[in-house]
Design an enzyme around this catalytic site. Structure first.
Site: not given
Length: 184
Positions: A141, A176, A149-150, A118
């Site tokens: 978002n 991912e 945003c993850h 962040y």
């Protein structure tokens, strides 16, 4: 109110089933404008009411519209592990100011399989010390998954919060390759 907003723009929506549950996608002539997690009937109805109020048009279900169909195709490929980024036009009209700046930076500079803190993201947009404001931007978002945003995590290694729920964030990060798959 009809299916066209104040500028005559049509708003369409569709639902796609994914590895994290149903996602509702909404699009305007400018691009994908909203992605909604856990799109049960009740959640979807509330989201459609908010979209109608914000965009000045009653959204129409149309999964075969060009943009909805392409968004569905790309999301299905993402969840199948064969797509690592999205190539969709985005309509940023549901977000503005600092939040839009942060989300655009996130979308353009944090690729698949990586994470950013962040505070680091705050620094990238010229607001060192703005980690909490970045957290608020992530929570606002309107295009989660597509604007990833993850991929924003705490600097101490914690995964941070997530509008779709922490289990959803874990699943996306595992997809991912950032986190291991849950054991059970």
């Amino acid at each position: 109110m009809d299916s066209h907003g104040q500028d005559g723009q049509r708003v369409v929506w569709a639902v796609v089933d994914t590895g994290i549950g149903p996602l509702m996608l909404a699009a305007t002539g400018k691009g994908l404008v909203n992605v909604v997690f856990h799109a049960t009937d009740r959640v979807r109805e509330r989201a459609l009411e908010r979209l109608a109020a914000r965009l000045g048009a009653e959204p129409v279900e149309d999964p075969r519209s060009q943009l909805a169909a392409e968004a569905i195709r790309q999301l299905e490929a993402y969840f199948a592990g064969t797509r690592h980024d999205f190539d969709l036009p985005l309509d940023w009209s549901l977000i503005s100011g600092f939040n839009r700046q942060v989300l655009r930076e996130l979308a353009s500079s944090v690729p698949y399989g990586t994470v950013v803190g962040y505070g680091d993201l705050a620094g990238r947009v010229g607001q060192p010390g703005g980690a909490q404001a970045v957290g608020a931007a992530m929570g606002a978002n309107p295009l989660p998954v597509v604007v990833p945003c993850h991929r924003v995590v705490e600097s101490d290694g914690g995964i941070g919060g997530f509008g779709g729920g922490l289990e959803t964030k874990r699943k996306l990060l595992a997809l991912e390759g950032v986190l291991p798959e849950p054991l059970f």
